[in-house]
Scaffold this active site. Structure first.
Site, mmCIF file in Angstrom:
data_model
loop_
_atom_site.group_PDB
_atom_site.id
_atom_site.type_symbol
_atom_site.label_atom_id
_atom_site.label_comp_id
_atom_site.label_asym_id
_atom_site.label_seq_id
_atom_site.Cartn_x
_atom_site.Cartn_y
_atom_site.Cartn_z
ATOM 1 N N SER A 97 0.857 -1.186 0.000
ATOM 2 C CA SER A 97 0.000 0.000 0.000
ATOM 3 C C SER A 97 0.891 1.233 0.000
ATOM 4 O O SER A 97 1.632 1.467 0.960
ATOM 5 C CB SER A 97 -0.902 0.022 1.240
ATOM 6 O OG SER A 97 -1.428 1.326 1.399
ATOM 7 N N HIS A 109 -0.817 -1.329 -4.554
ATOM 8 C CA HIS A 109 -2.114 -1.097 -3.906
ATOM 9 C C HIS A 109 -2.274 0.402 -3.630
ATOM 10 O O HIS A 109 -1.487 1.010 -2.907
ATOM 11 C CB HIS A 109 -2.168 -1.888 -2.597
ATOM 12 C CG HIS A 109 -3.499 -1.855 -1.911
ATOM 13 N ND1 HIS A 109 -4.559 -2.676 -2.256
ATOM 14 C CD2 HIS A 109 -3.955 -1.088 -0.885
ATOM 15 C CE1 HIS A 109 -5.586 -2.433 -1.473
ATOM 16 N NE2 HIS A 109 -5.262 -1.463 -0.633
ATOM 17 N N ASP A 116 -4.659 3.266 -2.131
ATOM 18 C CA ASP A 116 -5.780 3.527 -1.221
ATOM 19 C C ASP A 116 -6.371 4.900 -1.496
ATOM 20 O O ASP A 116 -5.726 5.924 -1.247
ATOM 21 C CB ASP A 116 -5.295 3.439 0.229
ATOM 22 C CG ASP A 116 -5.062 1.996 0.654
ATOM 23 O OD1 ASP A 116 -5.978 1.181 0.466
ATOM 24 O OD2 ASP A 116 -3.975 1.702 1.162
ATOM 25 N N MET A 148 -9.169 7.548 -0.565
ATOM 26 C CA MET A 148 -10.070 7.901 0.551
ATOM 27 C C MET A 148 -10.620 9.309 0.343
ATOM 28 O O MET A 148 -9.909 10.191 -0.131
ATOM 29 C CB MET A 148 -9.306 7.842 1.874
ATOM 30 C CG MET A 148 -8.621 6.512 2.128
ATOM 31 S SD MET A 148 -7.822 6.494 3.740
ATOM 32 C CE MET A 148 -6.935 4.934 3.654
ATOM 33 N N HIS A 159 -8.027 0.550 -4.462
ATOM 34 C CA HIS A 159 -8.983 0.296 -3.376
ATOM 35 C C HIS A 159 -9.742 1.592 -3.089
ATOM 36 O O HIS A 159 -9.206 2.516 -2.482
ATOM 37 C CB HIS A 159 -8.186 -0.183 -2.141
ATOM 38 C CG HIS A 159 -9.025 -0.460 -0.942
ATOM 39 N ND1 HIS A 159 -8.480 -0.669 0.313
ATOM 40 C CD2 HIS A 159 -10.369 -0.576 -0.782
ATOM 41 C CE1 HIS A 159 -9.448 -0.897 1.180
ATOM 42 N NE2 HIS A 159 -10.598 -0.827 0.548
ATOM 43 N N MET A 205 -12.181 3.743 -1.219
ATOM 44 C CA MET A 205 -12.916 3.956 0.043
ATOM 45 C C MET A 205 -13.614 5.301 -0.096
ATOM 46 O O MET A 205 -13.296 6.280 0.581
ATOM 47 C CB MET A 205 -11.931 3.920 1.227
ATOM 48 C CG MET A 205 -11.410 2.519 1.504
ATOM 49 S SD MET A 205 -9.886 2.478 2.467
ATOM 50 C CE MET A 205 -8.708 2.707 1.135
ATOM 51 N N MET A 216 -11.070 -6.693 4.843
ATOM 52 C CA MET A 216 -10.387 -5.682 5.657
ATOM 53 C C MET A 216 -10.111 -6.267 7.036
ATOM 54 O O MET A 216 -11.039 -6.670 7.741
ATOM 55 C CB MET A 216 -11.266 -4.438 5.809
ATOM 56 C CG MET A 216 -11.469 -3.625 4.545
ATOM 57 S SD MET A 216 -9.954 -3.021 3.774
ATOM 58 C CE MET A 216 -9.252 -2.015 5.086
ATOM 59 N N ASP A 257 -6.242 -6.984 3.927
ATOM 60 C CA ASP A 257 -5.704 -5.622 3.966
ATOM 61 C C ASP A 257 -5.820 -5.056 5.374
ATOM 62 O O ASP A 257 -6.930 -4.887 5.893
ATOM 63 C CB ASP A 257 -6.510 -4.759 2.975
ATOM 64 C CG ASP A 257 -5.991 -3.331 2.852
ATOM 65 O OD1 ASP A 257 -4.999 -2.978 3.519
ATOM 66 O OD2 ASP A 257 -6.601 -2.574 2.074
ATOM 67 N N GLY A 311 1.344 -2.133 3.898
ATOM 68 C CA GLY A 311 1.897 -0.784 3.795
ATOM 69 C C GLY A 311 3.100 -0.628 4.699
ATOM 70 O O GLY A 311 4.244 -0.641 4.248
HETATM 71 C C1 DX5 Z 1 -6.616 1.057 5.219
HETATM 72 C C2 DX5 Z 1 -5.989 0.735 3.870
HETATM 73 C C3 DX5 Z 1 -4.829 -0.183 3.952
HETATM 74 C C4 DX5 Z 1 -3.680 0.320 4.766
HETATM 75 C C5 DX5 Z 1 -2.740 -0.784 5.082
HETATM 76 O O1 DX5 Z 1 -7.784 1.772 5.041
HETATM 77 O O2 DX5 Z 1 -6.956 0.127 3.034
HETATM 78 O O3 DX5 Z 1 -4.394 -0.542 2.636
HETATM 79 O O4 DX5 Z 1 -2.991 1.357 4.134
HETATM 80 O O5 DX5 Z 1 -1.742 -0.296 5.897
HETATM 81 P P1 DX5 Z 1 -0.904 -1.208 6.893
HETATM 82 O O6 DX5 Z 1 -0.292 -2.315 6.078
HETATM 83 O O7 DX5 Z 1 0.103 -0.273 7.426
HETATM 84 O O8 DX5 Z 1 -1.851 -1.732 7.933
HETATM 85 ZN ZN ZN Z 2 -6.326 -0.748 1.047
#
Ligand code: DX5
Ligand code: ZN
Length: 220
Positions: free
Chosen positions: A9, A34, A36, A38, A67, A69, A138, A176, A198
């Site tokens: 991520s 990946h 993210d 948001m 992804h 969100m 998740m 994830d 990530g």
């Molecule tokens: C959370 C994201 C994840 C997140 C993962 O909303 O969808 O992809 O960045 O981060 P780590 O691996 O640090 O938990």
């Molecule tokens: Zn994600």
């Protein structure tokens, strides 16, 4: 089950050097990038949009695993597809018609993924399973990197894996949130074949990416 794939991520990367970070993880052997996305509405955080995905695409040799969100999702599918998304994953709570959203993602030329929050009933998944290319479980509540793995999601991964295999479906099962060297092998044992990571990928800077990715993939 297919080989384990690692999807770093980029949320945990250095945003001031995003292009270089994407190149570095590709060279370090990741399988997907990946991304993210948001919106500060569906989740509390705000990250990046299609223009950044488009700018990063030339820096990648690996598919973009986007992804979303965000809510609503449908008005942005074409933008992300044109920007270079290869897989587009969304949350069923983000709209009223998830089956239609899956159709729209496929019509835009992308693979379609459905993401389940820790509290999303699996009943929302089953009617859509046969239409999906990927299921994303998740293992944290979406919105931030660096959170702790929620143990209860392992049993849900097992349940989904059994169903995918029983129905003989060609669907990736991705996990994830909170994936590290301790939780990765447990998620794999439960049946995940794509690990988003990530913090665990980007820890230690570029010289550590290859060994971090290899360690996440090899732990079984
Ligand atoms: C959370 C994201 C994840 C997140 C993962 O909303 O969808 O992809 O960045 O981060 P780590 O691996 O640090 O938990
Ligand atoms: Zn994600």
């Amino acid at each position: 089950m297919s080989a384990i794939k690692i999807a770093p991520s980029i949320l945990a990367s250095d945003f001031a050097r995003l292009g270089e970070e994407v190149s570095a993880i590709c060279e370090a052997g990741c399988d997907y990038v990946h991304v993210d996305v948001m919106d500060g509405h569906f989740v509390p955080n705000i990250t990046i949009g299609p223009s950044v995905v488009k700018a990063l695409k030339p820096h990648s040799t690996k598919p973009f695993d986007v992804h979303l969100m965000i809510s609503p999702v449908d008005p942005y599918i074409a933008d992300f597809a044109e920007a270079g998304a290869d897989i587009v994953t969304f949350h069923p709570e983000a709209g009223h018609h998830p089956h239609r959203t899956i159709q729209s993602i496929k019509a835009a030329g992308c693979k379609a993924g459905l993401s389940l929050n820790p509290g999303t009933p699996l009943e929302m998944l089953w009617p859509l399973l046969g239409d999906l290319d990927l299921v994303l479980v998740m293992s944290v509540n979406p919105g931030f990197g660096g959170q702790s793995f929620i143990e209860s999601q392992l049993a849900r991964i097992e349940t989904i894996r059994k169903r995918i295999d029983a129905e003989g479906l060609d669907i990736e099962l991705e996990v994830d949130g909170g994936i590290n060297f301790e939780t990765a092998p447990r998620a794999i044992t439960a049946g995940a074949n794509v690990l988003v990571a990530g913090t665990a990928t980007f820890k230690g800077g570029p010289s550590a990416y290859a060994s971090n990715i290899a360690a996440l993939r090899d732990e079984k």
